[in-house]
Design an enzyme around this catalytic site. Structure first.
Site, short mmCIF file in Angstrom:
data_model
loop_
_atom_site.label_atom_id
_atom_site.label_comp_id
_atom_site.label_asym_id
_atom_site.label_seq_id
_atom_site.Cartn_x
_atom_site.Cartn_y
_atom_site.Cartn_z
N LYS A 127 -40.70 -90.59 -37.82
CA LYS A 127 -42.09 -90.09 -37.78
C LYS A 127 -42.43 -89.40 -39.10
CE LYS A 127 -40.60 -85.81 -35.55
NZ LYS A 127 -40.39 -85.14 -34.25
N TYR B 59 -51.72 -69.33 -64.58
CA TYR B 59 -52.88 -68.57 -64.08
C TYR B 59 -52.53 -67.11 -63.82
CZ TYR B 59 -55.16 -73.06 -63.27
OH TYR B 59 -55.72 -74.29 -63.43
C1 LIG Z 1 -39.00 -85.04 -33.91
C2 LIG Z 1 -38.45 -85.48 -32.62
C3 LIG Z 1 -37.12 -85.92 -32.53
C4 LIG Z 1 -36.14 -85.78 -33.67
O1 LIG Z 1 -35.82 -84.44 -33.85
P1 LIG Z 1 -34.75 -83.96 -34.93
O2 LIG Z 1 -34.53 -82.53 -34.62
O3 LIG Z 1 -35.37 -84.17 -36.27
O4 LIG Z 1 -33.54 -84.79 -34.74
C5 LIG Z 1 -36.70 -86.45 -31.33
N1 LIG Z 1 -37.55 -86.55 -30.29
C6 LIG Z 1 -38.81 -86.12 -30.32
C7 LIG Z 1 -39.67 -86.25 -29.13
C8 LIG Z 1 -39.30 -85.54 -31.49
O5 LIG Z 1 -40.57 -85.09 -31.53
#
Ligand SMILES: *Cc1c(COP(=O)(O)O)cnc(C)c1O
Length: 383
Positions: A35, A272
């Protein structure tokens, strides 16, 4: 025109991290979570490298990203095909089109069931029943699992869906200690497994654990795990230890060439508002990466970078597209500044992403997902 900064994504590190995750498993399938542009590592290149490294599934939150991923992988017929799982989409989503693209969907809200019931028999959409074990985020509440399973079983009987999975997500497993919340979530998941079967479903894949649970909570593993952060070689809980302590290797290294250098006198104000002044004659270099590329402005006057094998201090305010760094005398235009990453890629003691993100008060993954899409990602192989 080529953007001067660059993210090197090491396919060797991704592969080693898949192996490090598998070493904690007893045959469970691995879903690589990609993701948010693969946590900033680049969706398609990273997904290809993870498939080559042997993951069984890919997972994203947003269906839009799953569609982008499916299209990209379909364009490469040599690539082994793995199912893609998506768990977040809006009421207007075209579920049949997603399914035709090879995407499996979470059914975690009543309106998704309504939508499926309006589809023709025989649509054959592969779905995972999502339930909430204690996060108040996605999925059916424990008491609603049985009726949802019954509705899905009726849909399965007419071929609208095939229920391949049951899943939930842990809210308190990101630390090594055993804890009451995780114990309760496992208990609720056990009840949901019984309810799903009582409702007439036979999901083959049951998945609850993400990265930290794989390393620290073996009672949560079931038949598949969804891992993100561990695959990218970032710390699971930086207060406990580094990624390297857990046998993980950072997958991402950010660098940019120095585009200017200058000598300035003692007392020169920098960037800045002159939040920094030199205290002697000083050699300054300009690095063409700034907050428009994802660097936190809060790291001003705190960050360190690696230039020609040496740690150098960033000085003054972080600009939109550039930062100023105090460098040794021999540094010149074209030398590479490494902001964070893997010492083997950077050729010296570069800050880890955890350390670098910490200069700005961020967690590593918060920094990696901020990195702008316009920074080129390049897959490298560094042993
Ligand atoms: C982001 C997520 C994961 C992965 O989590 P990590 O801690 O990065 O391994 C797994 N399942 C769901 C539903 C998530 O939102």
């Amino acid at each position: 025109m080529i953007f001067p900064g660059r993210l090197d994504i090491n396919a060797v590190a991704l592969k080693q991290n898949v192996a490090a995750v598998r070493a904690h498993l007893t045959g469970q399938k691995v879903m690589g979570v990609v993701k948010a542009n693969a946590y900033g590592h680049g969706l398609l290149g990273t997904s290809r490298a993870l498939i080559a490294a042997g993951v069984d599934y890919l997972g994203v939150a947003q269906l839009s990203e799953a569609e982008q991923l499916a299209a990209g992988l379909a364009a490469d017929p040599a690539m082994r095909r793995v199912p893609i799982f998506a768990w977040l989409f809006g009421p207007d989503a075209d579920l049949e089109a997603a399914s035709a693209a090879g995407i499996e969907l979470s059914v975690g809200f009543p309106w998704v069931l309504d939508k499926l019931e309006a589809l023709p028999a025989g649509a054959g959409i592969r779905v995972h029943l999502g339930m909430d074990t204690g996060m108040a985020r996605e999925g059916f509440a424990p008491a609603d699992v049985l009726p949802a399973a019954q509705r899905l079983a009726a849909l399965e009987a007419r071929g609208t869906v095939s229920v391949v999975g049951l899943w939930s997500h842990l809210a308190g497993a990101d630390h090594p200690e055993e804890n009451e919340l995780t114990r309760i979530q496992v208990e609720r998941f056990e009840q949901a497994r019984r309810d799903a079967r009582a409702g007439g479903l036979h999901p083959q894949l049951e998945h609850l654990a993400a990265s930290a649970a794989v390393f620290w909570h073996p009672a949560t593993l079931y038949s598949m795990v969804r891992v993100g952060i561990a695959l990218y070689g970032q710390a699971l809980d930086y207060t406990v230890g580094t990624a390297v302590d857990l046998g993980l290797r950072p997958a991402m290294t950010l660098s940019a060439p120095i585009v200017a250098d200058r000598w300035v006198e003692d007392g020169t104000g920098i960037s800045y508002d002159h939040t920094a002044h030199t205290t002697r004659r000083t050699h300054l270099a300009l690095v063409p990466v700034g907050y428009a590329d994802g660097l936190p402005r809060s790291m001003a006057n705190r960050a360190q970078l690696l230039v020609n094998g040496q740690r150098c201090r960033q000085r003054g305010a972080v600009c939109m597209d550039q930062i100023i760094v105090e460098v040794p005398a021999g540094v010149r235009v074209g030398d590479r500044a490494y902001l964070f990453g893997d010492p083997a890629v950077a050729g010296g003691p570069v800050p880890s992403i955890e350390e670098f993100a910490g200069f700005g008060g961020f967690d590593s993954f918060e920094l990696s997902v901020r990195l702008a899409e316009h920074i080129p990602r390049r897959i490298v192989r560094v042993e």
